[in-house]
Design a protein around this motif. Structure first.
Motif, PDB file in Angstrom:
ATOM      1  N   GLN A  43      39.853  31.322  16.620  1.00 56.62           N
ATOM      2  CA  GLN A  43      38.973  31.348  16.852  1.00 56.62           C
ATOM      3  C   GLN A  43      38.838  32.800  17.978  1.00 56.62           C
ATOM      4  OE1 GLN A  43      39.994  28.631  20.441  1.00 56.62           O
ATOM      5  NE2 GLN A  43      39.113  27.385  19.338  1.00 56.62           N
ATOM      6  N   ARG A  44      37.075  33.529  17.922  1.00 60.76           N
ATOM      7  CA  ARG A  44      37.643  34.910  18.451  1.00 60.76           C
ATOM      8  C   ARG A  44      37.268  35.188  19.747  1.00 60.76           C
ATOM      9  NH1 ARG A  44      31.969  38.477  18.573  1.00 60.76           N
ATOM     10  NH2 ARG A  44      32.854  40.071  19.545  1.00 60.76           N
ATOM     11  N   ALA A  45      38.785  35.644  20.616  1.00 63.73           N
ATOM     12  CA  ALA A  45      39.089  36.061  22.057  1.00 63.73           C
ATOM     13  C   ALA A  45      38.072  36.870  22.702  1.00 63.73           C
ATOM     14  CB  ALA A  45      39.897  36.857  21.888  1.00 63.73           C
ATOM     15  N   SER A  46      37.561  35.468  23.935  1.00 66.35           N
ATOM     16  CA  SER A  46      36.564  35.744  24.928  1.00 66.35           C
ATOM     17  C   SER A  46      36.584  36.714  26.002  1.00 66.35           C
ATOM     18  CB  SER A  46      36.049  34.545  25.144  1.00 66.35           C
ATOM     19  OG  SER A  46      36.903  34.165  25.748  1.00 66.35           O
ATOM     20  N   ASN A  47      36.052  37.328  25.697  1.00 63.61           N
ATOM     21  CA  ASN A  47      35.816  38.131  27.635  1.00 63.61           C
ATOM     22  C   ASN A  47      36.000  36.864  29.055  1.00 63.61           C
ATOM     23  OD1 ASN A  47      35.934  40.558  26.485  1.00 63.61           O
ATOM     24  ND2 ASN A  47      33.530  40.180  26.050  1.00 63.61           N
ATOM     25  N   SER A  48      36.241  37.668  29.606  1.00 59.69           N
ATOM     26  CA  SER A  48      36.898  36.774  31.177  1.00 59.69           C
ATOM     27  C   SER A  48      35.888  37.722  32.088  1.00 59.69           C
ATOM     28  CB  SER A  48      37.799  36.113  31.613  1.00 59.69           C
ATOM     29  OG  SER A  48      38.153  35.061  30.520  1.00 59.69           O
ATOM     30  N   THR A  49      34.859  37.191  32.871  1.00 59.53           N
ATOM     31  CA  THR A  49      34.204  37.660  34.384  1.00 59.53           C
ATOM     32  C   THR A  49      35.117  36.896  35.300  1.00 59.53           C
ATOM     33  OG1 THR A  49      32.462  38.135  33.002  1.00 59.53           O
ATOM     34  CG2 THR A  49      32.266  38.195  35.496  1.00 59.53           C
ATOM     35  N   PHE A  50      35.047  37.675  36.558  1.00 55.47           N
ATOM     36  CA  PHE A  50      35.935  37.038  38.050  1.00 55.47           C
ATOM     37  C   PHE A  50      34.556  37.688  38.749  1.00 55.47           C
ATOM     38  CE2 PHE A  50      39.665  37.684  34.791  1.00 55.47           C
ATOM     39  CZ  PHE A  50      39.818  36.169  34.128  1.00 55.47           C
ATOM     40  N   VAL A  51      34.347  37.395  39.959  1.00 56.46           N
ATOM     41  CA  VAL A  51      33.500  37.615  40.680  1.00 56.46           C
ATOM     42  C   VAL A  51      34.940  37.277  42.168  1.00 56.46           C
ATOM     43  CG1 VAL A  51      31.524  36.982  42.090  1.00 56.46           C
ATOM     44  CG2 VAL A  51      31.471  36.957  40.178  1.00 56.46           C
ATOM     45  N   GLN A  52      34.819  38.615  42.992  1.00 61.79           N
ATOM     46  CA  GLN A  52      35.841  38.387  44.234  1.00 61.79           C
ATOM     47  C   GLN A  52      34.484  38.705  45.401  1.00 61.79           C
ATOM     48  OE1 GLN A  52      39.508  40.966  44.124  1.00 61.79           O
ATOM     49  NE2 GLN A  52      40.320  39.296  45.552  1.00 61.79           N
ATOM     50  N   ALA A  53      35.013  38.143  46.558  1.00 60.25           N
ATOM     51  CA  ALA A  53      34.504  38.113  47.567  1.00 60.25           C
ATOM     52  C   ALA A  53      35.251  39.377  48.931  1.00 60.25           C
ATOM     53  CB  ALA A  53      33.523  37.081  48.379  1.00 60.25           C
ATOM     54  N   ASP A  54      35.100  39.850  49.538  1.00 60.67           N
ATOM     55  CA  ASP A  54      36.015  40.406  50.447  1.00 60.67           C
ATOM     56  C   ASP A  54      36.833  39.285  51.528  1.00 60.67           C
ATOM     57  OD1 ASP A  54      33.682  39.931  51.985  1.00 60.67           O
ATOM     58  OD2 ASP A  54      34.252  42.097  52.996  1.00 60.67           O
ATOM     59  N   LYS A  55      36.035  39.107  51.657  1.00 61.36           N
ATOM     60  CA  LYS A  55      35.983  37.657  53.293  1.00 61.36           C
ATOM     61  C   LYS A  55      36.157  35.839  52.704  1.00 61.36           C
ATOM     62  CE  LYS A  55      35.223  38.923  56.507  1.00 61.36           C
ATOM     63  NZ  LYS A  55      33.927  38.994  57.819  1.00 61.36           N
ATOM     64  N   PRO A  56      36.753  34.955  52.778  1.00 59.95           N
ATOM     65  CA  PRO A  56      36.131  34.087  52.113  1.00 59.95           C
ATOM     66  C   PRO A  56      35.166  32.990  53.394  1.00 59.95           C
ATOM     67  CG  PRO A  56      38.350  33.366  53.216  1.00 59.95           C
ATOM     68  CD  PRO A  56      37.792  34.861  53.217  1.00 59.95           C
ATOM     69  N   ILE A  57      35.000  33.851  54.410  1.00 62.60           N
ATOM     70  CA  ILE A  57      33.895  33.057  55.633  1.00 62.60           C
ATOM     71  C   ILE A  57      33.963  34.379  56.253  1.00 62.60           C
ATOM     72  CG2 ILE A  57      34.105  31.725  57.409  1.00 62.60           C
ATOM     73  CD1 ILE A  57      36.200  30.400  56.513  1.00 62.60           C
ATOM     74  N   TYR A  58      32.160  33.533  56.164  1.00 64.39           N
ATOM     75  CA  TYR A  58      31.630  35.070  56.917  1.00 64.39           C
ATOM     76  C   TYR A  58      31.444  34.223  58.387  1.00 64.39           C
ATOM     77  CZ  TYR A  58      31.727  37.760  53.287  1.00 64.39           C
ATOM     78  OH  TYR A  58      32.625  38.624  51.489  1.00 64.39           O
ATOM     79  N   MET A  59      30.448  35.796  59.705  1.00 64.20           N
ATOM     80  CA  MET A  59      29.735  34.954  60.365  1.00 64.20           C
ATOM     81  C   MET A  59      28.113  35.541  60.137  1.00 64.20           C
ATOM     82  SD  MET A  59      31.846  35.107  63.705  1.00 64.20           S
ATOM     83  CE  MET A  59      32.908  36.505  64.027  1.00 64.20           C
TER      84      MET A  59
END
Length: 207
Positions: free
Chosen positions: A27-43
């Protein structure tokens, strides 16, 4: 991309010969994309900051362009989008300003074409308000070794307040002079700590 390959192992020794074949899936190795926010909860009214990074099979960041990055509210309405976003040194950093009165709930950041998303919540925090009711005996005798003291805490919306209560018990004592000309008041205090427990739907502690 996938393909099946055949591996053959041969061995010779004296008059013996060993041949073994195995099939393996490549299998061809696939790329992985990650998304990260600075906080889990906002006001409401806060700034949402998030970053996107795509790593290859060697965990190295890629500088591939993202055709579409979008932000959806709890009702799946698109409230933000970024087109043809190109990373800087492999990382994309974006932000979104929340409205003063946004929809409360779960928001989703979606990266187009990579089936990658990240969620965060928008909640409205209100400082809880409560009242305390202290119940004590109307009189105490010197012969009493102990006496009951009840502290009840309840939020304005009716639920009990649970936690720890610190109570300071004080009495005023008078020291009389020998000549009877006057007195000097002296406060005698004792600090008591107790945990609140539930009783008949109230937050109550007994000291």
């Amino acid at each position: 991309m996938e393909e099946v390959a055949t591996i053959q192992l041969s061995g010779h020794g004296g008059r013996s010969k060993i041949v073994e074949k195995k099939q393996v899936l490549i299998q061809r190795a696939s790329n992985s994309t990650f998304v990260q926010a600075d906080k889990p909860i906002y006001m409401p009214g806060q700034l949402v900051r998030f970053r996107i990074v795509t790593l290859n099979s060697s965990f190295m960041p890629l500088n591939e362009e993202y055709p579409l990055v979008e932000l959806k509210d709890p009702d799946s309405n698109r409230i933000g989008q970024w087109l043809n976003v190109k990373p800087e040194r492999g990382i994309v950093q974006l932000s979104f300003q929340l409205a003063a009165e946004p929809s409360l709930g779960t928001y989703t950041i979606i990266v187009d074409g990579r089936q990658t998303y990240r969620t965060f919540r928008v909640e409205e925090y209100v400082l809880p308000k409560f009242k305390l009711v202290v119940t004590e005996p109307t009189q105490i005798f010197t012969s009493d070794a102990a006496f009951p003291l009840k502290v009840c805490g309840k939020y304005t919306y009716g639920k009990p307040v649970l936690g720890t209560v610190q109570v300071s018990l004080c009495r005023t004592a008078y020291t009389w002079y020998v000549d009877g000309m006057g007195s000097k008041p002296t406060d005698i205090c004792q600090n008591v700590t107790g945990k609140v427990r539930r009783e008949v739907g109230k937050g109550l502690t007994e000291v």
